[in-house]
Scaffold this active site. Structure first.
Site, mmCIF file in Angstrom:
data_model
loop_
_atom_site.group_PDB
_atom_site.id
_atom_site.type_symbol
_atom_site.label_atom_id
_atom_site.label_comp_id
_atom_site.label_asym_id
_atom_site.label_seq_id
_atom_site.Cartn_x
_atom_site.Cartn_y
_atom_site.Cartn_z
ATOM 1 N N CYS A 72 -2.628 6.383 -11.294
ATOM 2 C CA CYS A 72 -1.816 7.048 -10.393
ATOM 3 C C CYS A 72 -0.943 8.265 -11.637
ATOM 4 O O CYS A 72 -0.005 8.127 -11.125
ATOM 5 C CB CYS A 72 -0.594 6.288 -9.486
ATOM 6 S SG CYS A 72 -0.094 7.317 -8.201
ATOM 7 N N GLU A 381 -0.876 5.406 13.284
ATOM 8 C CA GLU A 381 -1.154 4.181 13.189
ATOM 9 C C GLU A 381 -1.778 3.278 11.809
ATOM 10 O O GLU A 381 -2.118 2.514 10.859
ATOM 11 C CB GLU A 381 -2.093 4.527 14.026
ATOM 12 C CG GLU A 381 -1.464 4.198 15.505
ATOM 13 C CD GLU A 381 -0.447 2.850 15.541
ATOM 14 O OE1 GLU A 381 -0.475 2.217 15.097
ATOM 15 O OE2 GLU A 381 0.330 3.267 16.960
#
Length: 411
Positions: A72, A381
């Site tokens: 990452c 969402e």
């Protein structure tokens, strides 16, 4: 956002700007859920900067080790910069072999927790606590484990929200010279900062933020000056060019790169026992142990778990429960009182594939394919689902690590 939520996010961003000199991309994405963001930032600040047994440079180096297991770039760069800000030795950023032996001892448990947490055993804990002059105290180890699990799960969020792709190409500029900025100093006046970091969430009043942090400008400038003085590392081999520390290659901090996630369901069940929540749960076992060995962290983590579960959402409670239990299932954790038929009933196949990829091997595809069922969902969402994935994974890793510590303590 309504006005009250905008104000809440503005205050959170102001604190981040004053304390760190930037509002990172992760916080910007989480800003659509200010209640959760507040609990996340409070926990992260506590484990990285507040009172605890580990010195600050150790904490950020452990975070680098954790993020590197998933390649990452975003988090490795972020914690490399913060490592230097808190006085870390630049030489350690040459790679894991340059770090103190005590930190290198964490490599195995870091690898196991990141990819196959069910392998975490009492023997791993014993090896760290009885390593002679390099041994860890129980309190130090618990804080280290919390940092590892926090950063592993945050990698899932970073890749799930496609944040890391903004940083991978920045390791070298086209003419192969080091970049001229650190991407996490979005508030330091550098006009070359990527647009994805320079702009805050549309619900946040940037003008208001600038006014509020004006009084902290002198302090921030002093921080920037200290950072710039330590930003560049001179390699021991003088033939190599200088590199910007922010862009340390994650592979430098990884051993055994072929060790990765394996399908738990396909393992030999006689050897890899399912962790049944009825036997070891967060509420009845993990919370009290971690809170006793690392003061207050149990409460902060518990608020995070509860916050993500109670966020207002178009997703039904049953759907959120299915997501949570499915992630725990693929990581070897089972609930005897749950009907796993609900997972197949509530989660479309493409959503299950996405959830598993982000939770178990987030860096495998770099940019997981979003489910077709998400096309009609708002961004907030979709972020909510990624928050659920992150928190479920965090709790799973903590359960395995804390269970191993418990076994060591009662052995």
């Amino acid at each position: 956002m309504v006005n009250g939520e905008k104000e809440r996010v503005s205050l959170l961003f102001m604190k981040a700007l004053v304390s760190r000199g930037s509002v990172d991309a992760v916080s910007q994405q989480m800003a659509s859920h200010p209640q959760y963001l507040e609990s996340f930032l409070r926990t992260q600040h506590y484990i990285l900067y507040m009172d605890g047994p580990l010195p600050l440079p150790y904490r950020h180096y452990i975070a680098i080790m954790a993020a590197a297991r998933h390649h990452c770039n975003y988090l490795v760069y972020l914690h490399s910069a913060q490592f230097l800000r808190v006085g870390g030795d630049p030489l350690w950023l040459q790679g894991l072999e340059a770090a103190p032996a005590r930190l290198r001892l964490l490599d195995h448990i870091n690898k196991v927790l990141a990819h196959q947490p069910w392998l975490t055993a009492c023997s791993h804990i014993q090896a760290l606590l009885k390593a002679g002059e390099q041994c860890w105290s129980l309190a130090e180890l618990v804080q280290a484990v919390v940092i590892l699990a926090h950063c592993h799960s945050l990698c899932s969020f970073v890749f799930g929200c496609d944040t890391d792709s903004d940083f991978a190409p920045l390791a070298k500029s086209p003419n192969d010279t080091p970049p001229t900025f650190c991407p996490f100093d979005a508030a330091n006046g550098n006009t070359n900062v990527p647009q994805s970091l320079a702009s805050l969430d549309s619900g946040c009043d940037m003008v208001c933020l600038k006014e509020r942090i004006q009084k902290s400008r002198e302090e921030q400038e002093r921080k920037d000056e200290r950072f710039l003085q330590t930003q560049t590392l001179q390699q021991t081999d003088m033939e190599e060019e200088e590199e910007t520390i922010c862009f340390a290659d994650p592979s430098r901090f990884v051993t055994d790169p072929d060790f990765c996630y394996q399908e738990f369901a396909r393992r030999d069940e006689d050897h890899f026992q399912v962790l049944r929540v009825q036997d070891y749960s967060w509420e009845d076992h993990g919370f009290s142990l971690v809170n006793r060995l690392y003061s207050d962290i149990g409460h902060l983590l518990d608020v995070r778990f509860r916050s993500v579960a109670t966020l207002p959402s178009v997703h039904s409670p049953d759907l959120k429960r299915a997501i949570w239990n499915y992630i725990h299932c693929v990581l070897g954790i089972r609930y005897d009182d749950y009907d796993y038929g609900e997972v197949n009933r509530l989660l479309a196949r493409d959503l299950k594939l996405y959830i598993k990829a982000v939770a178990c091997y987030p860096d495998a595809t770099k940019t997981p394919v979003c489910p077709l069922s998400w096309t009609l969902l708002k961004a907030s969402e979709r972020i909510h689902v990624n928050l659920l994935i992150m928190e479920a994974r965090l709790q799973a890793e903590l359960l395995y690590a804390l269970r191993a510590i418990t076994q060591y303590m009662i052995a």
